[in-house]
Design an enzyme around this catalytic site. Structure first.
Site, PDB file in Angstrom:
ATOM      1  N   LYS A 144      -0.372   8.116 -23.301  1.00 39.81           N
ATOM      2  CA  LYS A 144       0.013   8.461 -24.678  1.00 39.81           C
ATOM      3  C   LYS A 144       1.506   8.174 -24.871  1.00 39.81           C
ATOM      4  O   LYS A 144       1.891   7.027 -25.029  1.00 39.81           O
ATOM      5  CB  LYS A 144      -0.322   9.933 -24.959  1.00 39.81           C
ATOM      6  CG  LYS A 144      -1.805  10.202 -25.214  1.00 39.81           C
ATOM      7  CD  LYS A 144      -2.621  10.245 -23.973  1.00 39.81           C
ATOM      8  CE  LYS A 144      -3.961  10.896 -24.160  1.00 39.81           C
ATOM      9  NZ  LYS A 144      -4.797  10.804 -22.938  1.00 39.81           N
TER      10      LYS A 144
ATOM     11  N   TYR B 143       0.841  -1.213   0.000  1.00 43.86           N
ATOM     12  CA  TYR B 143       0.000   0.000   0.000  1.00 43.86           C
ATOM     13  C   TYR B 143       0.868   1.252   0.000  1.00 43.86           C
ATOM     14  O   TYR B 143       0.578   2.232  -0.683  1.00 43.86           O
ATOM     15  CB  TYR B 143      -0.934   0.016   1.218  1.00 43.86           C
ATOM     16  CG  TYR B 143      -1.956   1.134   1.122  1.00 43.86           C
ATOM     17  CD1 TYR B 143      -3.196   0.915   0.536  1.00 43.86           C
ATOM     18  CD2 TYR B 143      -1.664   2.412   1.592  1.00 43.86           C
ATOM     19  CE1 TYR B 143      -4.118   1.941   0.404  1.00 43.86           C
ATOM     20  CE2 TYR B 143      -2.582   3.439   1.461  1.00 43.86           C
ATOM     21  CZ  TYR B 143      -3.800   3.207   0.875  1.00 43.86           C
ATOM     22  OH  TYR B 143      -4.704   4.222   0.738  1.00 43.86           O
TER      23      TYR B 143
ATOM     24  N   PHE C 201     -19.078  15.271 -25.834  1.00 40.98           N
ATOM     25  CA  PHE C 201     -18.733  14.437 -26.995  1.00 40.98           C
ATOM     26  C   PHE C 201     -18.609  12.961 -26.638  1.00 40.98           C
ATOM     27  O   PHE C 201     -18.811  12.096 -27.486  1.00 40.98           O
ATOM     28  CB  PHE C 201     -17.428  14.931 -27.640  1.00 40.98           C
ATOM     29  CG  PHE C 201     -16.242  14.863 -26.724  1.00 40.98           C
ATOM     30  CD1 PHE C 201     -15.985  15.880 -25.818  1.00 40.98           C
ATOM     31  CD2 PHE C 201     -15.386  13.769 -26.757  1.00 40.98           C
ATOM     32  CE1 PHE C 201     -14.896  15.816 -24.952  1.00 40.98           C
ATOM     33  CE2 PHE C 201     -14.296  13.687 -25.917  1.00 40.98           C
ATOM     34  CZ  PHE C 201     -14.049  14.720 -24.996  1.00 40.98           C
TER      35      PHE C 201
ATOM     36  N   PHE D 106      -7.803  22.084 -24.406  1.00 45.35           N
ATOM     37  CA  PHE D 106      -8.071  20.652 -24.519  1.00 45.35           C
ATOM     38  C   PHE D 106      -9.277  20.354 -23.627  1.00 45.35           C
ATOM     39  O   PHE D 106      -9.440  20.948 -22.559  1.00 45.35           O
ATOM     40  CB  PHE D 106      -6.869  19.776 -24.156  1.00 45.35           C
ATOM     41  CG  PHE D 106      -7.217  18.334 -24.400  1.00 45.35           C
ATOM     42  CD1 PHE D 106      -7.370  17.874 -25.703  1.00 45.35           C
ATOM     43  CD2 PHE D 106      -7.485  17.467 -23.356  1.00 45.35           C
ATOM     44  CE1 PHE D 106      -7.784  16.574 -25.944  1.00 45.35           C
ATOM     45  CE2 PHE D 106      -7.897  16.164 -23.604  1.00 45.35           C
ATOM     46  CZ  PHE D 106      -8.048  15.715 -24.900  1.00 45.35           C
ATOM     47  N   THR D 107     -10.086  19.401 -24.064  1.00 47.38           N
ATOM     48  CA  THR D 107     -11.393  19.153 -23.442  1.00 47.38           C
ATOM     49  C   THR D 107     -11.300  18.931 -21.935  1.00 47.38           C
ATOM     50  O   THR D 107     -11.905  19.663 -21.155  1.00 47.38           O
ATOM     51  CB  THR D 107     -12.055  17.939 -24.117  1.00 47.38           C
ATOM     52  OG1 THR D 107     -11.131  16.840 -24.074  1.00 47.38           O
ATOM     53  CG2 THR D 107     -12.418  18.248 -25.567  1.00 47.38           C
TER      54      THR D 107
ATOM     55  N   ARG E  97     -13.567  16.023 -33.568  1.00 43.42           N
ATOM     56  CA  ARG E  97     -12.863  17.095 -32.856  1.00 43.42           C
ATOM     57  C   ARG E  97     -13.326  18.422 -33.452  1.00 43.42           C
ATOM     58  O   ARG E  97     -12.598  19.117 -34.152  1.00 43.42           O
ATOM     59  CB  ARG E  97     -11.341  16.970 -33.011  1.00 43.42           C
ATOM     60  CG  ARG E  97     -10.744  15.712 -32.413  1.00 43.42           C
ATOM     61  CD  ARG E  97     -10.439  15.753 -30.931  1.00 43.42           C
ATOM     62  NE  ARG E  97     -11.561  15.663 -30.037  1.00 43.42           N
ATOM     63  CZ  ARG E  97     -11.446  15.365 -28.735  1.00 43.42           C
ATOM     64  NH1 ARG E  97     -10.269  15.090 -28.210  1.00 43.42           N
ATOM     65  NH2 ARG E  97     -12.503  15.332 -27.959  1.00 43.42           N
TER      66      ARG E  97
ATOM     67  N   ASP F 231       1.383  20.791 -20.154  1.00 42.03           N
ATOM     68  CA  ASP F 231       0.717  19.506 -20.375  1.00 42.03           C
ATOM     69  C   ASP F 231       1.698  18.681 -21.202  1.00 42.03           C
ATOM     70  O   ASP F 231       1.869  18.901 -22.398  1.00 42.03           O
ATOM     71  CB  ASP F 231      -0.603  19.722 -21.126  1.00 42.03           C
ATOM     72  CG  ASP F 231      -1.343  18.409 -21.356  1.00 42.03           C
ATOM     73  OD1 ASP F 231      -0.693  17.344 -21.310  1.00 42.03           O
ATOM     74  OD2 ASP F 231      -2.556  18.447 -21.596  1.00 42.03           O
TER      75      ASP F 231
HETATM   76  N1  PM9 Z   1      -6.579  12.756 -24.472  1.00 35.56           N
HETATM   77  C1  PM9 Z   1      -7.337  11.777 -26.487  1.00 35.56           C
HETATM   78  O1  PM9 Z   1      -7.931  10.866 -27.067  1.00 35.56           O
HETATM   79  C2  PM9 Z   1      -8.223  10.885 -24.322  1.00 35.56           C
HETATM   80  C3  PM9 Z   1      -9.438  11.509 -23.767  1.00 35.56           C
HETATM   81  S1  PM9 Z   1     -10.247  12.749 -24.718  1.00 35.56           S
HETATM   82  C4  PM9 Z   1     -10.912  11.882 -25.978  1.00 35.56           C
HETATM   83  O2  PM9 Z   1      -6.682  12.650 -27.100  1.00 35.56           O
HETATM   84  C5  PM9 Z   1      -4.148  15.978 -23.357  1.00 35.56           C
HETATM   85  C6  PM9 Z   1      -3.389  16.807 -24.325  1.00 35.56           C
HETATM   86  C7  PM9 Z   1      -4.842  14.866 -23.761  1.00 35.56           C
HETATM   87  C8  PM9 Z   1      -5.576  14.102 -22.818  1.00 35.56           C
HETATM   88  C9  PM9 Z   1      -6.375  13.013 -23.203  1.00 35.56           C
HETATM   89  C10 PM9 Z   1      -5.548  14.519 -21.457  1.00 35.56           C
HETATM   90  C11 PM9 Z   1      -6.300  13.775 -20.400  1.00 35.56           C
HETATM   91  C12 PM9 Z   1      -4.836  15.631 -21.105  1.00 35.56           C
HETATM   92  N2  PM9 Z   1      -4.164  16.339 -22.058  1.00 35.56           N
HETATM   93  O3  PM9 Z   1      -7.281  10.833 -20.828  1.00 35.56           O
HETATM   94  O4  PM9 Z   1      -7.285  11.647 -18.501  1.00 35.56           O
HETATM   95  O5  PM9 Z   1      -4.806  14.525 -25.042  1.00 35.56           O
HETATM   96  O6  PM9 Z   1      -5.379  10.321 -19.295  1.00 35.56           O
HETATM   97  O7  PM9 Z   1      -5.672  12.586 -20.130  1.00 35.56           O
HETATM   98  C13 PM9 Z   1      -7.339  11.835 -25.053  1.00 35.56           C
HETATM   99  P1  PM9 Z   1      -6.458  11.271 -19.660  1.00 35.56           P
END
Ligand code: PM9
Length: 470
Positions: free
Chosen positions: A271, A85, A462, A137-138, A395, A228
């Site tokens: 990513k 843990y 979306f 970014f979303t 997008r 980011d």
């Molecule tokens: N990005 C993408 O497919 C997955 C979710 S939105 C469809 O591009 C950036 C630049 C991203 C991102 C996620 C996140 C969030 C932060 N910044 O998905 O929570 O492209 O791990 O990261 C997606 P998490």
């Protein structure tokens, strides 16, 4: 790759192919479906590719997030998971990998990127403060807004034009930042939110000269620069390929230099870092770290696991090291470029220059007969799926959501459909199949009908919205 390679890939015009620096050890069968099957599946999914079952998808280009293939070293690392843990040894491996390759002092693990965005937004944003950023970014913007922040787009104008060939379309327009400072004062700015390769602009990079100049401007006014770092490795590759003075430096060296101009970073390791789950926050300031390390316990888990298993931390630590190898990045971005070159040669409108993680189809140019409120990019994703079972992502206006204050739709200039390439997953033959399907949809473009949104969730609509054919 046997490909007409673009100049940006730094290759000679004589044909000397290169190939992926790996071979395949395990395979996962793909299902090919009939058009009739796909018509039914898409209608059941409300014309939203996020609501399709993955077993109904042939080539899955929804996202590059968590969809990479891990290496044999990463899988071996999973077996070395220390599931204590507290104080798992895998956390210390991760901490030292981030310190070594990204250069920050203090690390807080999170379950994925938005976990990190949540913690940092809650901690540093005061209600009413501005957050200038190089395009929204979303998930990033929703967390900034939920903490009372107001996002301001300060990316260069060229980023909003899909055809503009600027080599660093992710750059921040320093005049726009200065204008915000002049109008509202430096204290009204929570921080500058910089993304390395700008997702919504088409995976476009930020130059080293730009981040250096931003740092200097922010130093003058006492403003912090937050990064980011989700696709920062890919950004480093573009700097190596396109920016004067960096051709002789490794991706790893460039990555570390870029991060050195920033105060804080958050990361979706799903990513660049080649893992299926994971993220982190990294800071240099001890007081901020103490606050974040305390808050992570409330929302994610203890500060040495952040909502992840020890094995996930280990896979991430190994993935970080693999991700910064020049051969790896060349082949990853080279595959995206290969697909982009095929489409460009056929005159199909895509965001230029080709970005790091995806091809972005220009849905406005596909469907000039559709109004933006008829969801051209969502329509294009639906048509692609119907044609071949390839899953893409909208997008455009659906992703952009509504203005937090007025409740009106945002109408982004870019209305794009993203073909996102997972890392180390698909072959060149898959890219040929994708290109041919895009061509078929392009050839049939005049007959496409738009969509109406019939169900709209409150946050990040979306992901779960439903549509009907007009
Ligand atoms: N990005 C993408 O497919 C997955 C979710 S939105 C469809 O591009 C950036 C630049 C991203 C991102 C996620 C996140 C969030 C932060 N910044 O998905 O929570 O492209 O791990 O990261 C997606 P998490």
């Amino acid at each position: 790759m046997n490909t007409p390679v673009s100049k940006t890939m730094g290759q000679q015009s004589g044909r000397r192919s290169w190939a992926e620096p790996w071979k395949i050890k395990m395979v996962e069968p793909l299902a090919v479906t009939t058009r009739e099957h796909r018509e039914k599946a898409l209608a059941e999914a409300g014309f939203n590719t996020f609501l399709l079952k993955s077993e109904d998808v042939y080539i899955d280009l929804l996202t590059d997030s968590g969809t990479s293939a891990m290496s044999d070293r990463q899988w071996a690392g999973m077996m070395l998971g220390d599931e204590a843990y507290a104080g798992s040894r895998n956390f210390y491996h991760l901490e030292s990998a981030i310190q070594r390759f990204y250069g920050y002092k203090h690390i807080v693990p999170t379950h994925q990127g938005r976990g990190a965005e949540h913690l940092i937004s809650r901690t540093v944003i005061k209600p009413g403060q501005l957050i200038p950023g190089n395009m929204y970014f979303t998930t990033t913007r929703v967390h900034q807004e939920l903490s009372g922040g107001i996002f301001h787009d300060v990316i260069i104008d060229q980023a909003h034009d899909p055809a503009n060939p600027h080599p660093f379309k992710g750059n921040i327009d320093l005049d726009k930042v200065q204008a915000l400072i002049d109008r509202h004062g430096a204290k009204s700015i929570a921080y500058i939110s910089v993304a390395g390769t700008v997702n919504m602009a088409g995976g476009q990079p930020v130059s080293m000269a730009n981040i250096r100049a931003l740092r200097a401007l922010c130093n003058t006014h006492g403003i912090k620069v937050y990064l980011d770092a989700t696709r920062m490795v890919e950004n480093a590759w573009f700097i190596q390929q396109r920016e004067e003075g960096y051709a002789g430096k490794s991706v790893a060296q460039i990555l570390k230099e870029f991060c050195s101009y920033t105060d804080v970073a958050w990361m979706s390791a799903k990513k660049d870092s080649l893992v299926n789950i994971g993220g982190w926050l990294a800071v240099n300031d001890w007081d901020l770290f103490e606050e974040l390390r305390n808050l992570v316990v409330v929302y994610e888990g203890l500060h040495t696991y952040g909502g992840l298993a020890g094995r996930d931390l280990e896979a991430m630590a190994i993935g970080i090291e693999e991700s910064v190898q020049d051969d790896h990045v060349r082949s990853r971005i080279g595959q995206v470029q290969y697909l982009g070159d095929l489409l460009t040669a056929w005159g199909i409108p895509i965001v230029q220059p080709v970005g790091g993680h995806a091809i972005f189809l220009d849905a406005r140019a596909f469907y000039p007969h559709l109004k933006q409120i008829e969801f051209p990019a969502q329509t294009l994703a639906a048509e692609l799926y119907l044609d071949s079972g390839i899953r893409a992502m909208e997008r455009g206006i659906a992703s952009a959501g509504r203005d937090a204050k007025t409740g009106d739709h945002h109408y982004p200039k870019l209305e794009l459909t993203r073909l996102t390439i997972p890392r180390r997953v698909y072959t060149q033959a898959h890219m040929d199949v994708v290109a041919e399907s895009v061509k078929a949809v392009w050839d049939a473009r005049a007959s496409a009908r738009g969509l109406d949104m019939v169900y709209e969730p409150k946050y990040l609509r979306f992901f779960q919205a439903r549509f009907e054919r007009l």
